[in-house]
Design an enzyme around this catalytic site. Structure first.
Site, mmCIF file in Angstrom:
data_model
loop_
_atom_site.group_PDB
_atom_site.id
_atom_site.type_symbol
_atom_site.label_atom_id
_atom_site.label_comp_id
_atom_site.label_asym_id
_atom_site.label_seq_id
_atom_site.Cartn_x
_atom_site.Cartn_y
_atom_site.Cartn_z
ATOM 1 N N ARG A 115 0.876 -1.129 -0.031
ATOM 2 C CA ARG A 115 0.065 0.032 -0.056
ATOM 3 C C ARG A 115 0.870 1.177 -0.026
ATOM 4 O O ARG A 115 1.980 0.932 0.431
ATOM 5 C CB ARG A 115 -0.822 0.043 1.442
ATOM 6 C CG ARG A 115 -1.720 -1.253 1.453
ATOM 7 C CD ARG A 115 -2.335 -1.033 2.986
ATOM 8 N NE ARG A 115 -2.665 -2.278 3.287
ATOM 9 C CZ ARG A 115 -3.411 -2.717 4.577
ATOM 10 N NH1 ARG A 115 -3.444 -1.767 5.553
ATOM 11 N NH2 ARG A 115 -3.853 -3.689 4.920
ATOM 12 N N ASP A 174 0.280 5.288 1.373
ATOM 13 C CA ASP A 174 -0.964 5.946 2.281
ATOM 14 C C ASP A 174 -1.410 7.129 1.461
ATOM 15 O O ASP A 174 -1.042 7.376 0.173
ATOM 16 C CB ASP A 174 -0.384 6.674 3.376
ATOM 17 C CG ASP A 174 0.344 5.706 4.477
ATOM 18 O OD1 ASP A 174 -0.251 4.649 4.486
ATOM 19 O OD2 ASP A 174 1.346 5.911 5.184
ATOM 20 N N ARG A 184 7.766 7.827 6.981
ATOM 21 C CA ARG A 184 7.247 9.490 7.514
ATOM 22 C C ARG A 184 7.834 9.684 8.976
ATOM 23 O O ARG A 184 8.140 10.749 9.005
ATOM 24 C CB ARG A 184 5.775 9.388 7.222
ATOM 25 C CG ARG A 184 5.457 9.479 5.800
ATOM 26 C CD ARG A 184 3.982 9.467 5.221
ATOM 27 N NE ARG A 184 3.278 10.370 6.184
ATOM 28 C CZ ARG A 184 2.023 10.500 6.266
ATOM 29 N NH1 ARG A 184 1.074 9.370 5.783
ATOM 30 N NH2 ARG A 184 1.308 11.281 6.827
#
Lengths: 240, 240
Positions: free
Chosen positions: A49, A51, A193
């Site tokens: 995935r 985000d 992040r």
């Protein structure tokens, strides 16, 4: 026949890669295009995935189809159906052994920070910070290299195994842009992040490079500091 | 007290500079911010309109206010209220003689074309064309320089006087980008985009450089060819 696609997307207008109800995702838009060509639902599988609002220069996915079309024709057909912010860069036939997610050897993420004057045109594509101590950040990023328990640098317990190996990590200055690269065997949710957020805190002298070792040892998600914004993050390359 | 602002905006999400009912414009968003500071409606005056989705690196506007604030404080206050895609680059107190529109001496527009591989990240900010004959385009752009009746290169009769002077026009290649610059005393509606569209047709060998002279002579809007898309166009600089 199995096909491997390298796909690029501007994540600005999407709520992430993975299909979800009521919010537009890359996967949904891609599979809608696939459905028009195949005249039936076809499932696609991505390397992982990304985000909401995160970009990709080299996301990889695969799908199976019996339609007899050359890869170049698949590429043209899909790109003609996809919106302008999602683009198939390459497509090739590949062995059934290949799986976009399970065959991944390593992934490369890059994060961009505009360290020059504020510029509206970079806003969706870079974070923005002034007066970062780049030497300290370059010193700090080396602490992430190696095999560690990344619990403190992830958001939720989704996997029991929180150990990951970062094989390389470095910072390059391109004029007004700071480019932060992480290459590793896998990344936990928000891990890039949060690592970048920690580097930013170090660049702002709110943390010290050696604090990273203490954070690793603490294995405590409550000590997770700043999470850098998604707009600066790019899934750059997936290696198989 | 009169203030002159240089303002930058990413036009992607706006229906042009000028306020209009039911569609979001730069002017409306700017004046809303001004209203919060001034606690009353304050009119602003720009150097001119920009069309829907057209960008600005250096749009200029002025407004009057009796509020006693330093220019630097005005800038901070306005930028804190403006969205991330509109940004005041500079603000200064200026004489009441100054008018953002009527004092204009010349304007500079630039148009960007991605001539390399398609890239989703440039999609809102450049046009995209392959296999352009750049030498022909460079030869052609010189025909626009000088004082001409630009009827054929405009969209609607909105002004009786369709004569304009282009003082300079040139094309520079920056790697994968073609940068087309026009400097002139004024531009009619869609004029830059129609001139660029004509240059693109010449680059694709659908027209010849010398056709521009015939188009000027014809003064016939029906002969207007391609209008280049707004996403590649930037109001770059306004000179006073």
């Amino acid at each position: 026949m199995r096909y491997k696609c390298i796909i690029e997307y501007d994540g600005t207008n999407y709520y992430g890669y993975q299909r979800q109800p009521e919010r537009v995702s890359i996967q949904e838009v891609f599979e809608n295009a696939l459905k028009i060509i195949c005249k039936e639902d076809v499932k696609s599988f991505a390397s992982g995935r990304t985000d909401a609002h995160v970009h990709a220069k080299g996301q990889v996915l695969h799908f199976d189809s019996d339609i007899n079309m050359k890869p170049e024709s698949w590429k043209k057909a899909l790109n003609s159906l996809l919106p302008e912010d999602i683009h198939i860069k390459s497509i090739e036939g590949i062995s059934d052994d290949f799986h976009a997610r399970f065959s991944v050897k390593s992934k490369e993420y890059r994060y961009f920070i505009n360290i020059g004057d504020y510029d509206v045109f970079f806003n969706n594509y870079t974070a923005y910070f002034k007066d970062l101590d780049i030497d300290k950040m370059k010193e700090a990023i080396k602490y992430f290299i190696g095999t560690h328990d990344f619990t403190t640098f992830s958001r939720f317990v989704e996997k029991k195994d929180t150990t990951r190996t970062i094989t390389d990590a470095y910072i390059i200055e391109h004029g007004r842009f700071l480019e932060i690269t992480f290459i590793g065997d896998g990344f936990l949710k928000y891990m890039v992040r949060i690592m970048v957020g920690t580097l930013i805190d170090i660049g702002l002298h709110k943390k010290k490079p050696e604090d990273i070792n203490h954070l690793f040892e603490a294995k405590n998600r409550r000590l997770t500091g700043r999470t850098a914004s998604p707009n600066g993050l790019y899934l750059w390359k997936v290696n198989y």
